[in-house]
Design an enzyme around this catalytic site. Sequence first.
Site, short mmCIF file in Angstrom:
data_model
loop_
_atom_site.label_atom_id
_atom_site.label_comp_id
_atom_site.label_asym_id
_atom_site.label_seq_id
_atom_site.Cartn_x
_atom_site.Cartn_y
_atom_site.Cartn_z
N THR A 240 -17.47 20.55 0.64
CA THR A 240 -16.16 20.26 0.09
C THR A 240 -15.32 19.42 1.05
O THR A 240 -15.54 19.43 2.27
CB THR A 240 -15.42 21.57 -0.25
OG1 THR A 240 -14.23 21.26 -1.00
CG2 THR A 240 -15.04 22.33 1.00
N GLN A 262 -9.51 24.41 2.86
CA GLN A 262 -10.82 23.84 2.55
C GLN A 262 -11.83 24.12 3.64
O GLN A 262 -13.02 24.30 3.38
CB GLN A 262 -10.69 22.34 2.29
CG GLN A 262 -9.92 21.99 1.04
CD GLN A 262 -10.49 22.66 -0.20
OE1 GLN A 262 -11.64 22.43 -0.56
NE2 GLN A 262 -9.70 23.50 -0.85
N HIS A 265 -14.31 27.13 3.43
CA HIS A 265 -15.46 27.16 2.54
C HIS A 265 -16.77 27.18 3.30
O HIS A 265 -17.71 27.90 2.93
CB HIS A 265 -15.46 25.93 1.62
CG HIS A 265 -14.63 26.07 0.39
ND1 HIS A 265 -15.00 26.85 -0.67
CD2 HIS A 265 -13.44 25.52 0.05
CE1 HIS A 265 -14.08 26.78 -1.62
NE2 HIS A 265 -13.12 25.99 -1.21
N GLU A 332 -12.99 14.14 -2.36
CA GLU A 332 -13.10 15.08 -3.47
C GLU A 332 -11.71 15.55 -3.90
O GLU A 332 -11.37 15.51 -5.09
CB GLU A 332 -13.94 16.28 -3.02
CG GLU A 332 -14.10 17.37 -4.07
CD GLU A 332 -14.76 18.62 -3.51
OE1 GLU A 332 -15.21 19.44 -4.32
OE2 GLU A 332 -14.81 18.79 -2.28
N HIS A 333 -10.91 16.01 -2.95
CA HIS A 333 -9.53 16.40 -3.20
C HIS A 333 -8.62 15.54 -2.33
O HIS A 333 -8.82 15.46 -1.12
CB HIS A 333 -9.28 17.86 -2.80
CG HIS A 333 -10.27 18.84 -3.36
ND1 HIS A 333 -11.36 19.29 -2.64
CD2 HIS A 333 -10.33 19.47 -4.56
CE1 HIS A 333 -12.05 20.16 -3.37
NE2 HIS A 333 -11.44 20.28 -4.54
N ASP A 366 -8.02 24.55 -7.55
CA ASP A 366 -9.23 25.38 -7.48
C ASP A 366 -9.23 26.48 -8.52
O ASP A 366 -10.30 26.91 -8.96
CB ASP A 366 -9.34 26.00 -6.09
CG ASP A 366 -9.85 25.03 -5.04
OD1 ASP A 366 -10.42 23.99 -5.43
OD2 ASP A 366 -9.68 25.31 -3.84
N GLU A 420 -34.01 -16.16 -25.43
CA GLU A 420 -34.63 -15.17 -24.56
C GLU A 420 -36.15 -15.15 -24.70
O GLU A 420 -36.81 -14.28 -24.13
CB GLU A 420 -34.06 -13.78 -24.86
CG GLU A 420 -32.58 -13.66 -24.49
CD GLU A 420 -32.04 -12.24 -24.64
OE1 GLU A 420 -32.76 -11.38 -25.19
OE2 GLU A 420 -30.91 -11.99 -24.19
N HIS A 425 -38.01 -11.03 -32.37
CA HIS A 425 -36.69 -10.49 -32.67
C HIS A 425 -36.04 -11.30 -33.79
O HIS A 425 -35.45 -10.75 -34.73
CB HIS A 425 -35.81 -10.53 -31.43
CG HIS A 425 -36.07 -9.43 -30.44
ND1 HIS A 425 -37.28 -9.27 -29.84
CD2 HIS A 425 -35.26 -8.45 -29.96
CE1 HIS A 425 -37.22 -8.22 -29.01
NE2 HIS A 425 -36.00 -7.71 -29.08
#
Length: 448
Positions: A240, A262, A265, A332-333, A366, A420, A425
């Site tokens: 985290t 944080q 964690h 992340e945060h 959270d 192409e 096609h």
Amino acid sequence: MISRIDLRGDALPEGPALRDLLPRADFDVSAALEKVRPICEAVHHRGDAALIDFAEKFDGVRLEQVRVPVQALGDALERLDPEVRAALEESIRRARLVHREQRRTTHTTEVVPGGTVTEKWVPVDRVGLYAPGGRSVYPSSVIMNVVPAQEAGVQSIALASPPQVEFDGLPHPTILAACALLGVDEVYAVGGAQAVAMFAHGTESCPPANMVTGPGNIWVAAAKRYFTGKIGIDTEAGPTEIAVLADDTADPVHVAADLISQAEHDPLAAAVLVTDSVALADAVEKELEPQVAATKHIEDRIAPALAGRQSAIVLVDGVDEGLRVVDAYGAEHLEIQTADAAAVADRVRNAGAIFVGPWAPVSLGDYAAGSNHVLPTGGCACHSSGLSVQSFLRGIHIVDYTKDALADVAHHVVTLAEAEDLPAHGAAVKARFVGDEQMSRGWKVPGK
């Protein structure tokens, strides 16, 4: 307790050169990949027997079965502390409010008269969700995974969480209670890479899933990488991270508390302060010591996290430079604690989630902001999003053209096919107008 990186004075470099100057945890998923390979293969070939053996090896408990009895879920909910239950119910309520608004609706575009393209959104059929159970218990992660899947309309939802010795081989009872509150009754006492393998391959007890989501340790991340292409995954979640962009208007008590929140964690958790105020940096550093001393998990998590190479106070010349740094970091945060924080937050381009001002700490996100806390880490916020209802949906285009609508654009299709060097096609379009005298676009239809 925490190092400093001084980026003042000289012009900040661009792109990767700036990212290389910033703190980041060592998290080598590639190295872990070879170690999880035999685990994943064992689950493939031996099914539940392998899961039971791995529970004994890694979790210290010998299971009779990996599926958690439904009765155990109800019992866990019945014994749940009423205050914890009320908090979980409020978290669920708020998450549903936010995620319900993310639902996609079918939309039809009329490209030309008689020619439409419809995009419909279809949920995946079955998902396997993972709730970690190592250093901490995370019923909040159950909510963050289950709610968007349910709001997307996923019909088959299973959840895995590691077996616990102290609970007779069942996952933590708060995890089980959260599942009961959410109406999820398919739960497995399986952790780590073997849980991902169970969902990917399926076993005697657990049918295979189309997708696996949820945070976990490096072994879970490595297993997700191993199965990428066979199943859908949300992200290879790493340790985290919190980054705080702050100026001299920020309260150092708040900033220090948020960094510590944080850091608790994991010893690899990243806590980064980016500021143009030396006075704030000094005050935060001073404030860390008494706050750390007053909390838990100091020696095994917080102290090594704050002292690690992944955490630092980064000094910059101003908020503009700070924005460049946090965009390069892609946290992340990300907290914005500056003057006119909302305007500064609006300028951020790379973050998993942004928390604006002094009254929106990451801890709120959270648990009870209503937002999702399953977010990209390791700089992946530069290209990826957090978990949402969209994560569990597939967009399918439905093309519906009349003969006249196809005839109107046929010459363009044929021209591009020939450009192409894919003449078949173009022939597939020409074949539809054999003998049709109205086609006079300058190309020959088959048979003429």
